[in-house]
Design a protein around this motif. Structure first.
Motif, PDB file in Angstrom:
ATOM      1  N   ILE A   1       8.199  17.752  41.244  1.00 32.15           N
ATOM      2  CA  ILE A   1       7.648  16.428  41.025  1.00 32.15           C
ATOM      3  C   ILE A   1       7.409  15.822  42.405  1.00 32.15           C
ATOM      4  O   ILE A   1       8.211  16.024  43.316  1.00 32.15           O
ATOM      5  N   LEU A   2       6.318  15.083  42.586  1.00 31.58           N
ATOM      6  CA  LEU A   2       5.997  14.510  43.890  1.00 31.58           C
ATOM      7  C   LEU A   2       6.533  13.076  43.974  1.00 31.58           C
ATOM      8  O   LEU A   2       6.356  12.286  43.041  1.00 31.58           O
ATOM      9  N   PHE A   3       7.202  12.787  45.082  1.00 29.13           N
ATOM     10  CA  PHE A   3       7.737  11.446  45.327  1.00 29.13           C
ATOM     11  C   PHE A   3       7.312  11.031  46.733  1.00 29.13           C
ATOM     12  O   PHE A   3       7.366  11.837  47.675  1.00 29.13           O
ATOM     13  N   GLY A   4       6.859   9.788  46.884  1.00 27.16           N
ATOM     14  CA  GLY A   4       6.405   9.356  48.198  1.00 27.16           C
ATOM     15  C   GLY A   4       6.319   7.852  48.316  1.00 27.16           C
ATOM     16  O   GLY A   4       6.687   7.102  47.400  1.00 27.16           O
ATOM     17  N   LYS A   5       5.810   7.411  49.462  1.00 30.99           N
ATOM     18  CA  LYS A   5       5.711   5.989  49.768  1.00 30.99           C
ATOM     19  C   LYS A   5       4.282   5.485  49.551  1.00 30.99           C
ATOM     20  O   LYS A   5       3.329   6.266  49.610  1.00 30.99           O
ATOM     21  N   VAL A   6       4.182   4.177  49.306  1.00 29.64           N
ATOM     22  CA  VAL A   6       2.898   3.535  49.033  1.00 29.64           C
ATOM     23  C   VAL A   6       2.616   2.512  50.127  1.00 29.64           C
ATOM     24  O   VAL A   6       3.505   1.767  50.544  1.00 29.64           O
ATOM     25  N   CYS A   7       1.371   2.472  50.580  1.00 24.90           N
ATOM     26  CA  CYS A   7       0.994   1.460  51.563  1.00 24.90           C
ATOM     27  C   CYS A   7       1.107   0.055  50.960  1.00 24.90           C
ATOM     28  O   CYS A   7       1.174  -0.116  49.744  1.00 24.90           O
ATOM     29  N   GLU A   8       1.135  -0.940  51.835  1.00 20.61           N
ATOM     30  CA  GLU A   8       1.249  -2.314  51.357  1.00 20.61           C
ATOM     31  C   GLU A   8       0.113  -2.646  50.398  1.00 20.61           C
ATOM     32  O   GLU A   8      -1.039  -2.305  50.641  1.00 20.61           O
TER      33      GLU A   8
ATOM     34  N   PHE B   1       6.044   5.885  44.784  1.00 24.72           N
ATOM     35  CA  PHE B   1       5.319   6.387  43.615  1.00 24.72           C
ATOM     36  C   PHE B   1       5.950   7.699  43.151  1.00 24.72           C
ATOM     37  O   PHE B   1       6.598   8.416  43.924  1.00 24.72           O
ATOM     38  N   ILE B   2       5.754   8.000  41.877  1.00 27.71           N
ATOM     39  CA  ILE B   2       6.190   9.260  41.276  1.00 27.71           C
ATOM     40  C   ILE B   2       4.943   9.953  40.744  1.00 27.71           C
ATOM     41  O   ILE B   2       4.164   9.362  39.989  1.00 27.71           O
ATOM     42  N   GLY B   3       4.738  11.206  41.134  1.00 23.37           N
ATOM     43  CA  GLY B   3       3.554  11.957  40.724  1.00 23.37           C
ATOM     44  C   GLY B   3       3.931  13.197  39.929  1.00 23.37           C
ATOM     45  O   GLY B   3       4.735  14.020  40.377  1.00 23.37           O
ATOM     46  N   VAL B   4       3.354  13.327  38.737  1.00 27.23           N
ATOM     47  CA  VAL B   4       3.584  14.502  37.886  1.00 27.23           C
ATOM     48  C   VAL B   4       2.397  15.444  38.045  1.00 27.23           C
ATOM     49  O   VAL B   4       1.257  15.060  37.763  1.00 27.23           O
ATOM     50  N   PRO B   5       2.597  16.678  38.500  1.00 22.24           N
ATOM     51  CA  PRO B   5       1.472  17.596  38.714  1.00 22.24           C
ATOM     52  C   PRO B   5       0.832  18.015  37.406  1.00 22.24           C
ATOM     53  O   PRO B   5       1.507  18.159  36.377  1.00 22.24           O
ATOM     54  N   GLY B   6      -0.477  18.211  37.434  1.00 24.28           N
ATOM     55  CA  GLY B   6      -1.196  18.652  36.243  1.00 24.28           C
ATOM     56  C   GLY B   6      -2.670  18.841  36.509  1.00 24.28           C
ATOM     57  O   GLY B   6      -3.163  18.660  37.625  1.00 24.28           O
ATOM     58  N   MET B   7      -3.394  19.216  35.453  1.00 23.12           N
ATOM     59  CA  MET B   7      -4.847  19.409  35.511  1.00 23.12           C
ATOM     60  C   MET B   7      -5.535  18.268  34.769  1.00 23.12           C
ATOM     61  O   MET B   7      -5.113  17.899  33.670  1.00 23.12           O
ATOM     62  N   TYR B   8      -6.587  17.741  35.351  1.00 23.36           N
ATOM     63  CA  TYR B   8      -7.271  16.620  34.710  1.00 23.36           C
ATOM     64  C   TYR B   8      -8.123  17.109  33.543  1.00 23.36           C
ATOM     65  O   TYR B   8      -9.003  17.958  33.695  1.00 23.36           O
TER      66      TYR B   8
ATOM     67  N   PHE C   1      -6.857  20.142  39.820  1.00 26.74           N
ATOM     68  CA  PHE C   1      -5.433  19.876  40.056  1.00 26.74           C
ATOM     69  C   PHE C   1      -5.245  18.528  40.762  1.00 26.74           C
ATOM     70  O   PHE C   1      -6.026  18.117  41.615  1.00 26.74           O
ATOM     71  N   GLY C   2      -4.180  17.859  40.373  1.00 28.44           N
ATOM     72  CA  GLY C   2      -3.818  16.590  41.000  1.00 28.44           C
ATOM     73  C   GLY C   2      -2.523  16.063  40.427  1.00 28.44           C
ATOM     74  O   GLY C   2      -1.708  16.835  39.884  1.00 28.44           O
ATOM     75  N   TYR C   3      -2.308  14.745  40.519  1.00 24.70           N
ATOM     76  CA  TYR C   3      -1.049  14.146  40.083  1.00 24.70           C
ATOM     77  C   TYR C   3      -1.325  12.924  39.211  1.00 24.70           C
ATOM     78  O   TYR C   3      -2.105  12.032  39.588  1.00 24.70           O
TER      79      TYR C   3
END
Length: 390
Positions: A332-339, A347-354, A383-385
């Motif tokens: 699972i992708l976890f990261g920071k968000v700009c102001e 943010f929390i990102g779940v990987p998958g196909m659109y 592919f993306g999140y």
């Protein structure tokens, strides 16, 4: 080679009834009295290996313009976007249905109860109305075909006449020997057996041929293999979920920076007072996932680690969509968000196909937004999140 015929056409996906990308090809070849059908697909991405029916498209003139009847010839397993199918048929009577090779307008891959994953290959460039598509099994087609029905009725009548003649001869022979009671018992038993056999003959429209028996055997083997694969997937999914939801020991999942603890000045804040969200990024490799910098310092985490963070909405990390994404892509992708105006920081990102199907599932669990990723280790263009800011 007068009977030689060969047709090759591309297969296109029709999500929502609209023609989309090319996903493979279909090849039909008639040679030496045999109809060989080959189907090859690539790029049909599903969450898990899926079984699709293979159909020939017939009865185009009986429907509204663009409508067809789909006659099933077999099944194909699509795994990681790839599927291969090949089989042989009688070109003058495909799968005992009464339809010939000349009656076919194209090939279809579909499932009766799902209209999203449907793919079609037409011999000619004509209109296709996916809303006027009907499914017919070979048995139903044979029952509605007058030629096949007449053949089966003729066979049934002949069998009844032959059995009746044999029974009469047996009865007379028994009477001549003086065994009247025994012959009467034999006659009654024979009549009971005859009635059952006549009923079976009436139900079976046509005797099995070596081709149909061989095809049925292949389909049975494929269905058994599919069932075993599904069972293995279920067991694997249960094992992953049990590991994720029962492993509550935080040790080993939250790395500590021992060097920083030894070198921190006395007037600095202790390591324990560092925000829990910031601890996630300690000693982790950052992932270059997106083209822009709105999401940055991205790291790969597990659902178990997310559960230990002070996230106000428990449903964000306690849902099957997030676990399903982790099961398929192992992170699972976890990261920071700009102001931003929403005052979100992570943010929390779940990987998958659109695709429409996955978009619907993601929105049900709060992951309504999708961001395409350019990760080199996932080169698929879809592919993306599916992400949510917190």
């Amino acid at each position: 080679m007068a009977d030689y015929k060969r047709l090759v056409s591309y297969i296109y996906a029709y999500p929502g009834g609209v023609r989309d990308k090319n996903v493979g090809f279909a090849k039909a070849e008639v040679r030496n009295g045999q109809f060989k059908l080959t189907v090859s697909v690539k790029g049909v991405y599903t969450d898990t290996p899926e079984l699709f029916g293979v159909y020939v498209m017939v009865d185009g003139k009986k429907h509204q313009p663009g409508g067809f009847t789909l006659l099933k010839t077999g099944t194909v397993m699509v795994n990681q976007g790839i599927g291969q199918y090949q089989d042989l048929f009688n070109p003058m009577n495909i799968n005992q249905s009464g339809y010939t090779f000349e009656d076919i307008s194209g090939i279809a891959l579909a499932r009766e109860n799902e209209d999203f994953y449907r793919m079609f290959s037409l011999w000619e460039d004509c209109i296709l109305n996916t809303e006027d598509i009907t499914f017919a099994q070979p048995e139903a087609a044979a029952a509605s075909n007058p030629v096949v029905q007449a053949d089966s009725e003729e066979v049934s009548v002949k069998e009844q006449v032959n059995r009746t003649t044999g029974q009469e001869a047996e009865r007379k022979s028994a009477e001549m020997s003086g065994n009247v009671r025994e012959s009467e018992t034999v006659r009654r038993n024979a009549e009971d057996v005859s009635e059952n056999e006549v009923e079976e003959a009436a139900v079976t429209s046509k005797p099995a041929t070596p081709e149909s028996a061989q095809s049925a055997g292949r389909q049975a083997d494929l269905q058994q293999e599919t069932a075993q694969m599904k069972a293995q997937q279920v067991r694997a999914m249960e094992a992953v979920q049990e590991l994720l939801f029962r492993n509550t020991n935080p040790q080993g999942t939250m790395p500590q920076n021992t060097k920083l603890q030894h070198t921190t000045p006395q007037n600095a804040k202790p390591q324990e007072e560092m925000p829990a969200f910031e601890k996630v990024f300690i000693n982790r490799d950052f992932i270059d996932a997106f083209e822009d910098d709105y999401f940055y310092d991205c790291v790969e985490v597990t659902p178990e680690l997310l559960k230990q963070l002070p996230i106000e909405d428990d449903a964000v990390v306690n849902n099957s969509f997030l676990v399903h994404g982790y099961y398929n892509f192992k992170h699972i992708l976890f990261g920071k968000v700009c102001e931003n105006d929403n005052n979100t920081r992570y943010f929390i990102g779940v990987p998958g196909m659109y695709c429409n199907r996955e978009r619907f599932m993601a929105s049900m669990f709060g992951f309504c937004n999708f961001k395409k990723s350019h990760r080199s280790d996932y080169s698929n263009p879809y592919f993306g999140y599916w992400y949510q800011e917190i």
